[in-house]
Design a protein around this motif. Structure first.
Motif, PDB file in Angstrom:
ATOM      1  N   MET A   1       1.036  -1.651  -0.125  1.00  0.00           N
ATOM      2  CA  MET A   1      -0.198   0.240  -0.125  1.00  0.00           C
ATOM      3  C   MET A   1       0.754   1.235  -0.187  1.00  0.00           C
ATOM      4  O   MET A   1       2.004   1.845   0.586  1.00  0.00           O
ATOM      5  N   SER A   2       0.197   2.211  -0.482  1.00  0.00           N
ATOM      6  CA  SER A   2       1.361   3.502  -0.838  1.00  0.00           C
ATOM      7  C   SER A   2       1.181   4.250   0.187  1.00  0.00           C
ATOM      8  O   SER A   2       0.216   4.165   1.231  1.00  0.00           O
ATOM      9  N   ARG A   3       2.638   5.081   0.643  1.00  0.00           N
ATOM     10  CA  ARG A   3       2.063   6.210   1.561  1.00  0.00           C
ATOM     11  C   ARG A   3       1.890   7.089   0.748  1.00  0.00           C
ATOM     12  O   ARG A   3       2.712   7.882  -0.332  1.00  0.00           O
ATOM     13  N   ILE A   4       0.684   8.283   0.923  1.00  0.00           N
ATOM     14  CA  ILE A   4       0.592   9.597   0.012  1.00  0.00           C
ATOM     15  C   ILE A   4       0.393  10.770   1.624  1.00  0.00           C
ATOM     16  O   ILE A   4       0.311  10.337   2.553  1.00  0.00           O
ATOM     17  N   ILE A   5       1.594  11.297   0.861  1.00  0.00           N
ATOM     18  CA  ILE A   5       1.862  12.175   1.724  1.00  0.00           C
ATOM     19  C   ILE A   5       1.415  14.303   0.717  1.00  0.00           C
ATOM     20  O   ILE A   5       1.688  14.010  -0.054  1.00  0.00           O
ATOM     21  N   ALA A   6       0.860  14.968   1.647  1.00  0.00           N
ATOM     22  CA  ALA A   6       0.296  15.984   1.029  1.00  0.00           C
ATOM     23  C   ALA A   6       1.480  16.485   1.611  1.00  0.00           C
ATOM     24  O   ALA A   6       2.472  16.767   2.696  1.00  0.00           O
ATOM     25  N   ILE A   7       1.766  17.676   0.938  1.00  0.00           N
ATOM     26  CA  ILE A   7       3.468  18.654   0.971  1.00  0.00           C
ATOM     27  C   ILE A   7       2.128  20.033   1.162  1.00  0.00           C
ATOM     28  O   ILE A   7       1.253  20.539  -0.323  1.00  0.00           O
ATOM     29  N   ALA A   8       2.329  20.363   2.479  1.00  0.00           N
ATOM     30  CA  ALA A   8       0.698  21.961   1.946  1.00  0.00           C
ATOM     31  C   ALA A   8       2.021  23.078   2.883  1.00  0.00           C
ATOM     32  O   ALA A   8       3.092  22.728   3.927  1.00  0.00           O
ATOM     33  N   ALA A 139      -7.327  12.225   2.030  1.00  0.00           N
ATOM     34  CA  ALA A 139      -6.882  11.753   1.370  1.00  0.00           C
ATOM     35  C   ALA A 139      -5.603  11.189   1.868  1.00  0.00           C
ATOM     36  O   ALA A 139      -5.139   9.584   1.604  1.00  0.00           O
ATOM     37  N   ALA A 140      -4.325  12.163   2.458  1.00  0.00           N
ATOM     38  CA  ALA A 140      -3.307  11.432   2.634  1.00  0.00           C
ATOM     39  C   ALA A 140      -2.812  11.102   4.355  1.00  0.00           C
ATOM     40  O   ALA A 140      -4.035  11.233   5.417  1.00  0.00           O
ATOM     41  N   GLY A 141      -2.190  10.075   4.374  1.00  0.00           N
ATOM     42  CA  GLY A 141      -1.428   9.974   5.619  1.00  0.00           C
ATOM     43  C   GLY A 141      -1.158  10.864   6.148  1.00  0.00           C
ATOM     44  O   GLY A 141      -0.656  10.725   8.097  1.00  0.00           O
ATOM     45  N   SER A 142       0.162  11.655   5.557  1.00  0.00           N
ATOM     46  CA  SER A 142       0.587  12.225   6.478  1.00  0.00           C
ATOM     47  C   SER A 142       0.611  13.732   6.290  1.00  0.00           C
ATOM     48  O   SER A 142       0.593  13.517   4.360  1.00  0.00           O
ATOM     49  N   VAL A 143       1.318  14.859   7.073  1.00  0.00           N
ATOM     50  CA  VAL A 143       1.442  16.284   5.768  1.00  0.00           C
ATOM     51  C   VAL A 143       2.805  16.415   6.342  1.00  0.00           C
ATOM     52  O   VAL A 143       3.684  16.479   6.716  1.00  0.00           O
ATOM     53  N   LEU A 144       3.965  16.858   4.479  1.00  0.00           N
ATOM     54  CA  LEU A 144       5.375  16.995   5.178  1.00  0.00           C
ATOM     55  C   LEU A 144       4.648  18.478   5.049  1.00  0.00           C
ATOM     56  O   LEU A 144       4.205  19.545   3.519  1.00  0.00           O
ATOM     57  N   ILE A 145       5.441  19.992   5.559  1.00  0.00           N
ATOM     58  CA  ILE A 145       5.814  21.513   5.244  1.00  0.00           C
ATOM     59  C   ILE A 145       7.287  21.611   5.550  1.00  0.00           C
ATOM     60  O   ILE A 145       7.308  21.919   6.636  1.00  0.00           O
ATOM     61  N   PRO A 146       6.821  22.468   3.798  1.00  0.00           N
ATOM     62  CA  PRO A 146       7.807  22.919   3.669  1.00  0.00           C
ATOM     63  C   PRO A 146       8.015  24.498   4.559  1.00  0.00           C
ATOM     64  O   PRO A 146       7.264  25.208   4.077  1.00  0.00           O
ATOM     65  N   MET A 147       8.907  24.705   4.787  1.00  0.00           N
ATOM     66  CA  MET A 147       9.354  26.122   4.902  1.00  0.00           C
ATOM     67  C   MET A 147      10.533  27.339   5.417  1.00  0.00           C
ATOM     68  O   MET A 147      11.098  26.830   5.433  1.00  0.00           O
ATOM     69  N   GLN A 148      10.258  28.763   4.816  1.00  0.00           N
ATOM     70  CA  GLN A 148      11.226  28.580   5.553  1.00  0.00           C
ATOM     71  C   GLN A 148      11.632  29.573   6.417  1.00  0.00           C
ATOM     72  O   GLN A 148      10.933  29.510   7.433  1.00  0.00           O
ATOM     73  N   ALA A 165      -4.700  19.013  12.861  1.00  0.00           N
ATOM     74  CA  ALA A 165      -5.581  18.223  14.050  1.00  0.00           C
ATOM     75  C   ALA A 165      -7.208  18.477  13.951  1.00  0.00           C
ATOM     76  O   ALA A 165      -7.345  17.218  14.460  1.00  0.00           O
ATOM     77  N   ASP A 166      -7.609  19.299  13.542  1.00  0.00           N
ATOM     78  CA  ASP A 166      -9.340  19.230  13.171  1.00  0.00           C
ATOM     79  C   ASP A 166      -9.733  18.129  12.085  1.00  0.00           C
ATOM     80  O   ASP A 166     -10.316  17.235  11.897  1.00  0.00           O
ATOM     81  N   ILE A 167      -8.424  17.761  10.632  1.00  0.00           N
ATOM     82  CA  ILE A 167      -8.929  17.538   9.737  1.00  0.00           C
ATOM     83  C   ILE A 167      -9.217  16.130  10.457  1.00  0.00           C
ATOM     84  O   ILE A 167      -9.381  15.540  10.395  1.00  0.00           O
ATOM     85  N   ALA A 168      -7.505  15.751  11.309  1.00  0.00           N
ATOM     86  CA  ALA A 168      -7.516  14.149  11.428  1.00  0.00           C
ATOM     87  C   ALA A 168      -8.805  13.658  12.892  1.00  0.00           C
ATOM     88  O   ALA A 168      -9.278  12.616  12.949  1.00  0.00           O
ATOM     89  N   HIS A 176      -1.094  13.047   9.906  1.00  0.00           N
ATOM     90  CA  HIS A 176      -0.261  13.339  11.293  1.00  0.00           C
ATOM     91  C   HIS A 176       0.964  14.027  10.490  1.00  0.00           C
ATOM     92  O   HIS A 176       1.122  13.834   9.189  1.00  0.00           O
ATOM     93  N   VAL A 177       1.673  14.958  10.973  1.00  0.00           N
ATOM     94  CA  VAL A 177       3.218  15.540  10.832  1.00  0.00           C
ATOM     95  C   VAL A 177       4.162  14.854   9.792  1.00  0.00           C
ATOM     96  O   VAL A 177       4.490  14.036  10.547  1.00  0.00           O
ATOM     97  N   GLU A 178       4.644  14.661   9.140  1.00  0.00           N
ATOM     98  CA  GLU A 178       5.096  13.742   8.556  1.00  0.00           C
ATOM     99  C   GLU A 178       6.720  13.694   8.756  1.00  0.00           C
ATOM    100  O   GLU A 178       7.889  13.978   9.275  1.00  0.00           O
ATOM    101  N   GLY A 179       6.979  15.440   8.658  1.00  0.00           N
ATOM    102  CA  GLY A 179       8.073  16.361   9.383  1.00  0.00           C
ATOM    103  C   GLY A 179       8.345  17.793   7.924  1.00  0.00           C
ATOM    104  O   GLY A 179       7.128  18.029   7.531  1.00  0.00           O
ATOM    105  N   VAL A 180       8.724  18.309   9.134  1.00  0.00           N
ATOM    106  CA  VAL A 180       8.700  20.082   8.916  1.00  0.00           C
ATOM    107  C   VAL A 180      10.384  20.113   8.099  1.00  0.00           C
ATOM    108  O   VAL A 180      11.265  19.461   8.465  1.00  0.00           O
ATOM    109  N   LEU A 181      10.123  20.609   7.214  1.00  0.00           N
ATOM    110  CA  LEU A 181      11.361  21.029   5.991  1.00  0.00           C
ATOM    111  C   LEU A 181      11.900  22.070   6.442  1.00  0.00           C
ATOM    112  O   LEU A 181      11.094  23.050   5.401  1.00  0.00           O
ATOM    113  N   ARG A 182      12.700  22.774   6.685  1.00  0.00           N
ATOM    114  CA  ARG A 182      13.788  23.934   6.053  1.00  0.00           C
ATOM    115  C   ARG A 182      13.896  24.116   4.630  1.00  0.00           C
ATOM    116  O   ARG A 182      14.959  23.165   4.261  1.00  0.00           O
TER     117      ARG A 182
END
Length: 258
Positions: A1-8, A139-148, A165-168, A176-182
């Motif tokens: 099964m695939s990992r579905i990641i939203a980049i948001a 649709a996603a299982g997790s969220v990757l958050i890019p940020m400056q 948190a509201d969607i969950a 859940h939060v996959e990770g935060v990317l600088r």
């Protein structure tokens, strides 16, 4: 099964599309089967994938409205992955979706038949917490958050975390939060270093060790319809995204083994 990641991230100009395209290509280079969903009406991930968005029909709009199946809309991208394209027509989805049944679940329903075809499905979200982003988060299982690493980015981050948190709570308990990317990081900036330290303190291991630097080659590659690896494989941007793909794969391998 695939990992579905939203980049948001509802803040624009933080590197969401750059991250989506080059992470997709990096994972594909590591031998993973990858699907990119362009959910932004600007269609920049479509262009960056080497697809002409002016003729990108059927695309993600037709998938969301049920006029086309996802298998009819996906096509091969220049980075070795598949992509479902978008263009300015997707702007209409914000109105059309409100008239449809299961309007918040349209993307999840569309992805279900193809989930077994891919190891990773990456969703490039628009810079807004609108119905398109809600579809991605459901649709996603997790969220990757890019940020400056700047002050206003921290302010907007709290709104995004509240939305996740509201969607969950009400629609997608697995989210859940996959990770935060600088991203677009400039180590010469004192503010960037200070914000980076705050992120490390708050997110701990959820903050990716990989840092995406400001890099001219990263900015130039989309205009050629290429991921940065195929545009300049020796630049620091290429190295950073290969490192990010490797870090993500190691995290997931570790999680699966636990």
């Amino acid at each position: 099964m695939s990992r579905i990641i939203a980049i948001a991230n509802q803040k624009g100009g933080v590197g969401k599309t750059t991250t989506t395209v080059n992470l997709a290509a990096g994972l594909a280079r590591a031998g993973r089967r990858v699907l990119l969903i362009d959910l932004d009406p600007q269609g920049n991930a479509t262009t960056g994938s080497g697809i002409d968005k002016r003729s990108a029909t059927p695309g993600v709009l037709e998938v969301l409205t049920g006029e086309a199946r996802l298998t009819q809309a996906r096509r091969a991208a220049s980075g070795g992955y598949d992509a479902v394209p978008a263009n300015a027509d997707l702007t209409a989805a914000k109105v059309i979706l409100f008239q449809l049944d299961r309007r918040e679940y349209r993307l999840r329903d569309a992805l279900a038949p193809v989930a077994g075809d891919y190891d990773y499905i990456l969703i490039d979200c628009p810079p807004a917490l609108d119905m398109l982003t809600v579809n991605a988060l459901i649709a996603a299982g997790s969220v990757l958050i890019p940020m400056q690493c700047e002050y206003y980015a921290l302010e907007g981050l709290s709104d995004l975390l509240d939305t996740i948190a509201d969607i969950a709570t009400r629609a997608n308990p697995a989210l859940h939060v996959e990770g935060v990317l600088r991203s677009m990081f400039d180590p010469r900036s004192r503010l960037a270093r200070d914000v980076s330290e705050q992120l490390q303190s708050h997110f701990g291991e959820r903050l990716y060790r990989t840092v995406i630097p400001r890099n001219v080659r990263l900015a130039e590659a989309p205009s050629h319809g290429l991921p940065v690896f195929d545009y300049d494989r020796n630049c620091v941007g290429s190295t950073a995204f290969l490192t990010l793909a490797g870090e993500m794969l190691r995290r997931h391998t570790s999680t699966a083994a636990a």
